[in-house]
Design an enzyme around this catalytic site. Sequence first.
Site, mmCIF file in Angstrom:
data_model
loop_
_atom_site.group_PDB
_atom_site.id
_atom_site.type_symbol
_atom_site.label_atom_id
_atom_site.label_comp_id
_atom_site.label_asym_id
_atom_site.label_seq_id
_atom_site.Cartn_x
_atom_site.Cartn_y
_atom_site.Cartn_z
ATOM 1 N N ASP A 20 0.856 -1.064 -0.192
ATOM 2 C CA ASP A 20 -0.541 -0.122 -0.056
ATOM 3 C C ASP A 20 1.285 0.952 -0.075
ATOM 4 O O ASP A 20 2.157 1.137 -0.182
ATOM 5 C CB ASP A 20 -0.826 -0.014 1.011
ATOM 6 C CG ASP A 20 -1.536 1.707 1.234
ATOM 7 O OD1 ASP A 20 -2.287 1.608 0.266
ATOM 8 O OD2 ASP A 20 -2.017 1.645 2.286
ATOM 9 N N SER A 21 0.423 2.741 -0.124
ATOM 10 C CA SER A 21 0.928 3.223 -0.150
ATOM 11 C C SER A 21 1.771 3.911 0.994
ATOM 12 O O SER A 21 1.975 4.946 1.240
ATOM 13 C CB SER A 21 -0.166 4.884 -0.425
ATOM 14 O OG SER A 21 -1.342 4.406 0.505
ATOM 15 N N GLY A 53 -3.045 8.478 -3.520
ATOM 16 C CA GLY A 53 -4.763 9.505 -3.838
ATOM 17 C C GLY A 53 -4.270 10.689 -4.683
ATOM 18 O O GLY A 53 -5.571 10.765 -5.744
ATOM 19 N N CYS A 83 -4.176 -1.224 -1.656
ATOM 20 C CA CYS A 83 -4.142 -0.008 -1.665
ATOM 21 C C CYS A 83 -5.814 0.472 -2.918
ATOM 22 O O CYS A 83 -5.134 -0.214 -4.027
ATOM 23 C CB CYS A 83 -3.127 1.307 -2.089
ATOM 24 S SG CYS A 83 -3.411 2.630 -2.429
ATOM 25 N N THR A 85 -6.020 2.871 -4.906
ATOM 26 C CA THR A 85 -5.706 4.102 -5.622
ATOM 27 C C THR A 85 -4.868 3.144 -6.621
ATOM 28 O O THR A 85 -4.574 3.055 -7.746
ATOM 29 C CB THR A 85 -5.015 5.392 -5.010
ATOM 30 O OG1 THR A 85 -5.731 5.599 -3.728
ATOM 31 C CG2 THR A 85 -4.449 6.118 -6.260
ATOM 32 N N GLU A 161 -5.705 9.783 9.327
ATOM 33 C CA GLU A 161 -4.437 10.493 9.601
ATOM 34 C C GLU A 161 -3.775 10.715 11.284
ATOM 35 O O GLU A 161 -2.629 10.069 12.015
ATOM 36 C CB GLU A 161 -3.233 10.093 8.867
ATOM 37 C CG GLU A 161 -3.675 8.874 7.955
ATOM 38 C CD GLU A 161 -1.581 8.256 6.608
ATOM 39 O OE1 GLU A 161 -1.244 9.837 6.584
ATOM 40 O OE2 GLU A 161 -2.557 7.806 5.489
ATOM 41 N N CYS A 193 -11.497 3.525 -0.306
ATOM 42 C CA CYS A 193 -10.046 4.025 0.251
ATOM 43 C C CYS A 193 -9.950 2.835 1.381
ATOM 44 O O CYS A 193 -11.139 2.753 2.439
ATOM 45 C CB CYS A 193 -9.903 4.980 0.572
ATOM 46 S SG CYS A 193 -8.481 6.350 1.195
ATOM 47 N N HIS A 195 -8.327 3.742 4.460
ATOM 48 C CA HIS A 195 -8.349 4.470 4.835
ATOM 49 C C HIS A 195 -9.276 4.990 5.782
ATOM 50 O O HIS A 195 -10.131 4.333 6.682
ATOM 51 C CB HIS A 195 -7.960 5.807 5.225
ATOM 52 C CG HIS A 195 -6.562 5.928 5.184
ATOM 53 N ND1 HIS A 195 -5.815 4.915 4.094
ATOM 54 C CD2 HIS A 195 -5.780 6.382 5.887
ATOM 55 C CE1 HIS A 195 -3.949 5.297 4.459
ATOM 56 N NE2 HIS A 195 -4.548 6.503 5.295
HETATM 57 N N1 DGL Z 1 -4.494 4.021 -0.062
HETATM 58 C C1 DGL Z 1 -5.152 5.054 -0.909
HETATM 59 C C2 DGL Z 1 -6.513 4.173 -0.888
HETATM 60 O O1 DGL Z 1 -6.545 2.970 -0.800
HETATM 61 C C3 DGL Z 1 -5.779 5.588 0.412
HETATM 62 C C4 DGL Z 1 -3.810 6.709 0.872
HETATM 63 C C5 DGL Z 1 -3.157 7.473 -0.455
HETATM 64 O O2 DGL Z 1 -4.340 8.295 -0.530
HETATM 65 O O3 DGL Z 1 -2.618 7.052 -0.411
HETATM 66 O O4 DGL Z 1 -6.975 4.885 -2.480
#
Ligand code: DGL
Length: 276
Positions: A20-21, A53, A83, A85, A161, A193, A195
């Site tokens: 993930d990011s 994102g 993730c 994105t 966050e 997403c 989060h």
């Molecule tokens: N993990 C990203 C998503 O699910 C969200 C956080 C980001 O923008 O990196 O899209």
Amino acid sequence: MQKKKEIKILSNNNPIGIFDSGFGGLTVMSAINKVLPSENLIYFGDTAHVPYGTKSQNAILKFSKEIVSFLIKNRVKLIVVACNTASALALPVLEKSLKVPIIGVIAPGARAAIDASKNFRIGIIGTEGTIGSKSYPKAINKLAKAKIYQQACPLLVPLVEEGWIDEEITDRTVKKYIKPLLAKKIDTLVLGCTHYPLLRKTLERNLDKNIILVDSAISTALEVKRILDKKSLLASKNGKKYLKFYVSDNPEKFKKIGRRFFSKNITTIKKIDLVG
Ligand code: DGL
């Protein structure tokens, strides 16, 4: 491009790679850990480049390729793009050339949305990248004819966050984002997403009671199980189990914030410099 060929030398106790990011994919890792408690798991959080994102497809593709190479070097038997994105913008390219199975969170989320919806009016919330790619509408409409209403919610990732889950400002922000979706009489809302599962209570407070929230983490974990089972690659129950965590920057912050996203304590985290 070379035709893809399945790697046969991988054994059942090779790890599953998850990336993930940053922290968000830990919600997916948690679900995989629950559904498949015997599996060895390696997580990579690209904390040097978070958030994805708001970034371009080229940037996300470049970062994702570097992470995938790292995971392959660690002999993973399957990769999960945890993730939304990166699933939207990098997975379609990555899956063309990889020799190990790779899945994202969008197809399992789309399937779960179709299973949940009765009136086939489905809302999607996600980052600008995910919403702009129209990946959810495309994935859902491959399965069934549905009316899809999308809303990018760029302020929600920083609020989560920051840990502002129960603050009034978060409630008001959520309310403003979902208002146009409520006007469309949706009966299902996809948390597009990683989060947003942390905002489940805030969302439920602001939604009509009959709206079902779909979180793709569990459906992704079940899909991982199905693929490994089909390939006879599920881990043996008496194998030695480990969970490993890698980041591209700031392991201390990852440890602190990661606790909110992962059901277990994150003990050892290693910083890795990825080279392009
Ligand atoms: N993990 C990203 C998503 O699910 C969200 C956080 C980001 O923008 O990196 O899209």
